[in-house]
Write an enzyme that holds these catalytic residues in place. Structure first.
Site, PDB file in Angstrom:
ATOM      1  CG  ASP A 127      -2.050  -0.915   1.226  1.00 54.34           C
ATOM      2  OD1 ASP A 127      -2.323  -1.498   0.164  1.00 54.34           O
ATOM      3  OD2 ASP A 127      -2.705  -1.074   2.273  1.00 54.34           O
ATOM      4  NE  ARG A 134      -4.436  -1.447  -4.301  1.00 53.54           N
ATOM      5  CZ  ARG A 134      -4.129  -1.744  -3.021  1.00 53.54           C
ATOM      6  NH1 ARG A 134      -3.751  -0.795  -2.184  1.00 53.54           N
ATOM      7  NH2 ARG A 134      -4.190  -2.980  -2.597  1.00 53.54           N
TER       8      ARG A 134
HETATM    9  C1  FAD Z   1      -8.717  -1.170  -3.481  1.00 50.21           C
HETATM   10  C2  FAD Z   1      -8.275   0.185  -3.019  1.00 50.21           C
HETATM   11  C3  FAD Z   1      -7.019   0.337  -2.466  1.00 50.21           C
HETATM   12  C4  FAD Z   1      -6.576   1.597  -2.054  1.00 50.21           C
HETATM   13  N1  FAD Z   1      -5.285   1.751  -1.604  1.00 50.21           N
HETATM   14  C5  FAD Z   1      -4.833   2.976  -1.317  1.00 50.21           C
HETATM   15  C6  FAD Z   1      -3.464   3.193  -0.987  1.00 50.21           C
HETATM   16  O1  FAD Z   1      -2.642   2.272  -0.964  1.00 50.21           O
HETATM   17  N2  FAD Z   1      -3.071   4.467  -0.691  1.00 50.21           N
HETATM   18  C7  FAD Z   1      -3.945   5.521  -0.728  1.00 50.21           C
HETATM   19  O2  FAD Z   1      -3.522   6.656  -0.479  1.00 50.21           O
HETATM   20  N3  FAD Z   1      -5.250   5.334  -1.008  1.00 50.21           N
HETATM   21  C8  FAD Z   1      -5.713   4.103  -1.309  1.00 50.21           C
HETATM   22  N4  FAD Z   1      -7.025   3.935  -1.647  1.00 50.21           N
HETATM   23  C9  FAD Z   1      -8.005   5.032  -1.403  1.00 50.21           C
HETATM   24  C10 FAD Z   1      -8.116   5.950  -2.587  1.00 50.21           C
HETATM   25  O3  FAD Z   1      -6.933   6.684  -2.735  1.00 50.21           O
HETATM   26  C11 FAD Z   1      -9.296   6.912  -2.416  1.00 50.21           C
HETATM   27  O4  FAD Z   1      -9.107   7.687  -1.293  1.00 50.21           O
HETATM   28  C12 FAD Z   1     -10.651   6.254  -2.336  1.00 50.21           C
HETATM   29  O5  FAD Z   1     -10.743   5.147  -3.187  1.00 50.21           O
HETATM   30  C13 FAD Z   1     -11.769   7.234  -2.709  1.00 50.21           C
HETATM   31  O6  FAD Z   1     -11.586   7.680  -4.022  1.00 50.21           O
HETATM   32  P1  FAD Z   1     -12.508   7.236  -5.251  1.00 50.21           P
HETATM   33  O7  FAD Z   1     -11.611   7.102  -6.446  1.00 50.21           O
HETATM   34  O8  FAD Z   1     -13.262   6.014  -4.898  1.00 50.21           O
HETATM   35  O9  FAD Z   1     -13.421   8.469  -5.548  1.00 50.21           O
HETATM   36  P2  FAD Z   1     -14.461   9.267  -4.625  1.00 50.21           P
HETATM   37  O10 FAD Z   1     -14.843  10.430  -5.463  1.00 50.21           O
HETATM   38  O11 FAD Z   1     -13.926   9.526  -3.276  1.00 50.21           O
HETATM   39  O12 FAD Z   1     -15.670   8.290  -4.488  1.00 50.21           O
HETATM   40  C14 FAD Z   1     -16.582   8.063  -5.552  1.00 50.21           C
HETATM   41  C15 FAD Z   1     -17.919   7.687  -4.961  1.00 50.21           C
HETATM   42  O13 FAD Z   1     -17.804   6.443  -4.251  1.00 50.21           O
HETATM   43  C16 FAD Z   1     -18.569   6.486  -3.091  1.00 50.21           C
HETATM   44  N5  FAD Z   1     -17.688   6.319  -1.927  1.00 50.21           N
HETATM   45  C17 FAD Z   1     -16.368   6.579  -1.841  1.00 50.21           C
HETATM   46  N6  FAD Z   1     -15.904   6.266  -0.628  1.00 50.21           N
HETATM   47  C18 FAD Z   1     -16.976   5.793   0.071  1.00 50.21           C
HETATM   48  C19 FAD Z   1     -17.155   5.297   1.379  1.00 50.21           C
HETATM   49  N7  FAD Z   1     -16.144   5.225   2.234  1.00 50.21           N
HETATM   50  N8  FAD Z   1     -18.392   4.882   1.734  1.00 50.21           N
HETATM   51  C20 FAD Z   1     -19.427   4.928   0.887  1.00 50.21           C
HETATM   52  N9  FAD Z   1     -19.317   5.412  -0.356  1.00 50.21           N
HETATM   53  C21 FAD Z   1     -18.115   5.831  -0.756  1.00 50.21           C
HETATM   54  C22 FAD Z   1     -19.281   7.803  -3.028  1.00 50.21           C
HETATM   55  O14 FAD Z   1     -20.541   7.613  -3.638  1.00 50.21           O
HETATM   56  C23 FAD Z   1     -18.428   8.679  -3.896  1.00 50.21           C
HETATM   57  O15 FAD Z   1     -19.154   9.703  -4.496  1.00 50.21           O
HETATM   58  C24 FAD Z   1      -7.469   2.704  -2.122  1.00 50.21           C
HETATM   59  C25 FAD Z   1      -8.733   2.549  -2.692  1.00 50.21           C
HETATM   60  C26 FAD Z   1      -9.137   1.325  -3.148  1.00 50.21           C
HETATM   61  C27 FAD Z   1     -10.467   1.202  -3.796  1.00 50.21           C
END
Ligand code: FAD
Length: 299
Positions: A123, A174
């Protein structure tokens, strides 16, 4: 307004309430609960990656315990024959204590995973650890431990250069937006800026024929990724979608139904608080749930 206010005041919300509302994002406190969750996801057509919750560990003993826990997870994955890899945060394995100590811990996990044909994702944490994490990935790779990969954060301005460097090693990446708060000098801050950079980086990853985990729940990016995959005819063994446990489950099921490999990130463990607060702050509906839970005692 009210939602924003409550999200800001999350740190003073009683832990029991945070726990109750965040249950859906966490498999439980034990390995057995993570295995049960993963079995359910496997039956629904998804693969997974299990994460032992914990980060920013500052004692050797604790880092060794965290390493042991992740090692136990690998054993459970193997014994139960579930379709899952492991995700680790290097600060939970001692990156804040000593680089070499951390390296030996993560190396032991990746070597063990290699023996049972599993993948370990490193991560990506906040910016003080970016270069160190990539360097550790490179060192593992150079020792023949190729069953590991890194995470690139689209909000970081350096990410394009990082991808170009990693392309030479054929790294598995990723791609996510990035979850920590970073200064504007090194990170894009606006929602659209981050989306645009995510698209640019995804195109670059496909151009370089790198294996990519498309980690997002954002419709704009999910649609973009699906269009690019179709337009370029990207082979099914060159990408997967990745989502977090409990987030946008209907969308997840639709992606699986469309025939795309989909991996779910399944965190578990005692150290659930920091992870939960980050998730809750991201969810626009969360404040309402918390508000309700505070008045109903979490029932
Ligand atoms: C498999 C995976 C691994 C990850 N690993 C890392 C990492 O190693 N380092 C790092 O910095 N970040 C990591 N992240 C987190 C990532 O960086 C984002 O902060 C997170 O995925 C939210 O961004 P988004 O692209 O989903 O967009 P967003 O715009 O945040 O979300 C899109 C939509 O998804 C829904 N949504 C998002 N989050 C939630 C929630 N918690 N509950 C309910 N609905 C929600 C909402 O409807 C939102 O409008 C990871 C994410 C995923 C999916």
């Amino acid at each position: 307004m009210l939602n924003q206010l409550i999200a800001k005041t999350l740190p003073i919300v009683p832990k029991a309430i945070v726990r109750q509302v965040s249950n859906r994002y966490i498999a439980g406190e034990t390995i057995q609960e993570a295995v049960t969750t993963m079995r359910r996801l496997n039956s629904a057509g998804a693969v997974g990656t299990i994460d032992v919750l914990g980060e920013f560990v500052d004692s050797r003993t604790q880092a060794e315990q965290e390493t042991q826990m992740s090692s136990n997870v690998l054993e459970a994955i193997h014994t139960n024959q579930i379709q899952s890899g492991l995700s680790v945060k290097l600060t939970s394995l001692g990156l804040d204590i000593d680089d070499e100590f951390c390296y030996n811990n993560v190396r032991s996990l990746v070597a063990k995973a290699q023996g049972i044909k599993r993948f370990v994702r490193l991560d990506m944490e906040n910016s003080p650890y970016t270069t160190k994490t990539i360097n550790i990935y490179r060192r593992l790779h150079s020792e023949g431990l190729t069953n590991t990969g890194v995470v690139i954060q689209a909000y970081m301005r350096r990410s394009e250069d990082d991808i170009r460097g990693l392309a030479k090693e054929g790294a598995s990446v990723r791609l996510c937006k990035g979850i920590y708060i970073e200064p504007e000098t090194i990170a894009f801050r606006g929602r659209e800026e981050v989306q645009e950079n995510y698209k640019r980086l995804l195109r670059l990853l496909f151009d370089q024929d790198m294996y990519v985990g498309i980690a997002t729940h954002d419709d704009v990016l999910l649609d973009f990724a699906q269009e690019e995959i179709a337009k370029r005819g990207v082979a099914k063994n060159r990408y997967e979608f990745q989502m977090l446990l409990g987030v946008r489950e209907q969308k997840r099921d639709a992606i699986i139904k469309d025939g795309h490999k989909t991996r779910i990130y399944v965190p578990f463990g005692h150290d659930w608080y920091g992870y939960s607060v980050r998730r809750l702050k991201e969810n626009p509906e969360v404040a309402g749930h918390i508000f309700k839970a505070m008045f109903t005692g979490g029932r």
